[in-house]
Scaffold this active site. Structure first.
Site, PDB file in Angstrom:
ATOM      1  N   ARG A  86      -7.079 -17.196   3.715  1.00 19.30           N
ATOM      2  CA  ARG A  86      -8.050 -17.636   2.723  1.00 19.30           C
ATOM      3  C   ARG A  86      -7.937 -19.151   2.502  1.00 19.30           C
ATOM      4  O   ARG A  86      -6.939 -19.774   2.856  1.00 19.30           O
ATOM      5  CB  ARG A  86      -7.837 -16.904   1.394  1.00 19.30           C
ATOM      6  CG  ARG A  86      -8.339 -15.471   1.383  1.00 19.30           C
ATOM      7  CD  ARG A  86      -8.124 -14.836   0.013  1.00 19.30           C
ATOM      8  NE  ARG A  86      -8.685 -13.499  -0.062  1.00 19.30           N
ATOM      9  CZ  ARG A  86      -9.928 -13.214  -0.437  1.00 19.30           C
ATOM     10  NH1 ARG A  86     -10.751 -14.202  -0.770  1.00 19.30           N
ATOM     11  NH2 ARG A  86     -10.355 -11.969  -0.486  1.00 19.30           N
TER      12      ARG A  86
ATOM     13  N   TYR B 186     -16.710  -8.222   5.422  1.00 18.40           N
ATOM     14  CA  TYR B 186     -17.316  -6.934   5.106  1.00 18.40           C
ATOM     15  C   TYR B 186     -18.259  -7.072   3.924  1.00 18.40           C
ATOM     16  O   TYR B 186     -18.104  -7.922   3.059  1.00 18.40           O
ATOM     17  CB  TYR B 186     -16.258  -5.862   4.817  1.00 18.40           C
ATOM     18  CG  TYR B 186     -15.013  -6.349   4.138  1.00 18.40           C
ATOM     19  CD1 TYR B 186     -13.859  -6.593   4.886  1.00 18.40           C
ATOM     20  CD2 TYR B 186     -14.981  -6.591   2.774  1.00 18.40           C
ATOM     21  CE1 TYR B 186     -12.713  -7.061   4.278  1.00 18.40           C
ATOM     22  CE2 TYR B 186     -13.826  -7.055   2.163  1.00 18.40           C
ATOM     23  CZ  TYR B 186     -12.697  -7.287   2.920  1.00 18.40           C
ATOM     24  OH  TYR B 186     -11.569  -7.755   2.314  1.00 18.40           O
TER      25      TYR B 186
ATOM     26  N   TYR C  22       0.831  -1.201   0.000  1.00 21.76           N
ATOM     27  CA  TYR C  22       0.000   0.000   0.000  1.00 21.76           C
ATOM     28  C   TYR C  22       0.869   1.257   0.000  1.00 21.76           C
ATOM     29  O   TYR C  22       0.404   2.347   0.318  1.00 21.76           O
ATOM     30  CB  TYR C  22      -0.911   0.000   1.228  1.00 21.76           C
ATOM     31  CG  TYR C  22      -1.694  -1.275   1.397  1.00 21.76           C
ATOM     32  CD1 TYR C  22      -2.924  -1.447   0.770  1.00 21.76           C
ATOM     33  CD2 TYR C  22      -1.208  -2.323   2.167  1.00 21.76           C
ATOM     34  CE1 TYR C  22      -3.643  -2.622   0.918  1.00 21.76           C
ATOM     35  CE2 TYR C  22      -1.919  -3.505   2.316  1.00 21.76           C
ATOM     36  CZ  TYR C  22      -3.136  -3.642   1.692  1.00 21.76           C
ATOM     37  OH  TYR C  22      -3.845  -4.811   1.827  1.00 21.76           O
TER      38      TYR C  22
ATOM     39  N   GLY D 139      -8.422 -11.106   8.386  1.00 20.34           N
ATOM     40  CA  GLY D 139      -8.576 -10.528   7.054  1.00 20.34           C
ATOM     41  C   GLY D 139      -7.508 -10.990   6.074  1.00 20.34           C
ATOM     42  O   GLY D 139      -7.146 -10.256   5.160  1.00 20.34           O
TER      43      GLY D 139
ATOM     44  N   HIS E  54       0.195 -11.662   3.615  1.00 19.64           N
ATOM     45  CA  HIS E  54       0.964 -10.594   2.966  1.00 19.64           C
ATOM     46  C   HIS E  54       2.473 -10.825   3.077  1.00 19.64           C
ATOM     47  O   HIS E  54       3.244 -10.290   2.282  1.00 19.64           O
ATOM     48  CB  HIS E  54       0.641  -9.238   3.605  1.00 19.64           C
ATOM     49  CG  HIS E  54      -0.609  -8.600   3.099  1.00 19.64           C
ATOM     50  ND1 HIS E  54      -1.854  -8.949   3.553  1.00 19.64           N
ATOM     51  CD2 HIS E  54      -0.812  -7.631   2.168  1.00 19.64           C
ATOM     52  CE1 HIS E  54      -2.770  -8.213   2.939  1.00 19.64           C
ATOM     53  NE2 HIS E  54      -2.163  -7.412   2.088  1.00 19.64           N
TER      54      HIS E  54
END
EC number: 2.1.1.20
Length: 293
Positions: free
Chosen positions: A176, A195, A22, A138, A143
């Site tokens: 996931r 979400y 990001y 999440g 990552h």
């Protein structure tokens, strides 16, 4: 090595060893729109997490992948004492802004937000006697890439994260359903359990293999951005996020190893007890570990 084979969005490094996907700020801005605020969290997720923490008497919580702070904000609002860390300063600025805007509320004035690195977490965050609960949700842990090819960085990061948990405390960490993604080449059917975003237009899944081994999964998001088009019409933004594909069996071994085997471990599939071979295909696997020693 990864970037020479396949171009990711890892444009900078916020903390040594952890690429900040990001870093340019744009992905962080669009991601904030995509996941929304605490009101965008599903009722099932909120009820499950709050119920789990309260069931185990947790009060002091460390969010080791707070991102924009949406989960931490929810926990602060619900009366928990929260410390929030992330490797991306571009993501943290949203959490810091929320704390500043609500600084007159005692709970938010006490909210601790820091930039931290999982690979040096034991030095970056003073744990004291340990936290009642540590959360990493999440799909955040994915990552962290396997840059050395031996998962040594994954082991170090998980060991550091586990060290933050007090005896009798919880680690709640997810990933996931990469087993399904690797076997089919696409994400499991079903809505996101965390979400309820109505801005997603498309998510394309790609799998990179190196020496016949799955090395990285990329998700290319196409997100509708209100007012970003001509004359204030909706526009579209595309960004890519890259993940290490943790499969259920191997990740189970990693997290148990992080506690030296001294833990009680259960696995949930989309907040429900998971049984191998069950008909329902979960989008996420959630590991709940209670430190026993």
């Amino acid at each position: 090595m990864v970037d020479s084979v396949y171009r990711t969005r890892s444009l900078g490094v916020a903390a040594e060893g952890i690429p900040d996907q990001y870093a340019d700020g744009e992905a962080a801005r669009v991601w904030q729109l995509y996941i929304g605020d605490t009101r965008s969290r599903t009722a099932e997720y909120k009820a499950w997490l709050l119920g789990l923490l309260r069931q185990h008497g947790c009060h002091r919580v460390l969010d080791v992948a707070c991102g924009t702070g949406v989960d931490s904000i929810m926990l602060v609002e619900e009366g928990f004492s929260v410390t929030s860390v992330d490797a991306s300063d571009k993501m943290l600025k949203y959490a810091l802004k929320e704390r500043w805007n609500r600084r007159k509320e005692p709970a938010f004035d006490k909210w601790v937000i820091e930039e931290a690195n999982w690979l040096t977490l034991d030095k970056d965050v003073p744990a004291g006697d340990g936290f009642d609960a540590v959360i990493c949700l999440g799909n955040s842990f994915a990552h962290l890439p396997d840059s050395k090819g031996d998962q040594s960085e994954h082991r170090l990061a998980l060991k550091n994260i586990a060290s933050m948990v007090r005896p009798g405390g919880l680690l709640v960490i997810d990933h996931r359903n990469y087993d399904y993604i690797l076997s089919t080449g696409c994400a499991p059917p079903g809505k996101n359990i965390y979400y309820k975003s109505d801005l997603t237009k498309d998510i394309t899944t790609s799998v990179l293999t190196v020496n016949n081994k799955a090395h990285m999964v990329t998700l290319d998001y196409t997100v509708q951005v209100p007012g970003a088009g001509r004359d204030g019409a909706p526009g579209f933004s595309k960004f890519r996020l890259s993940y290490y594909p943790h499969c259920l069996a191997s990740f189970t071994e990693l997290v148990q190893e992080a506690f030296g085997g001294r833990c009680q471990h259960s696995v949930l599939g989309d907040f429900k007890p998971y049984r191998p071979g069950q008909a329902y295909v979960p989008c996420y696997f959630i590991h709940v570990l209670k430190k026993t020693g």
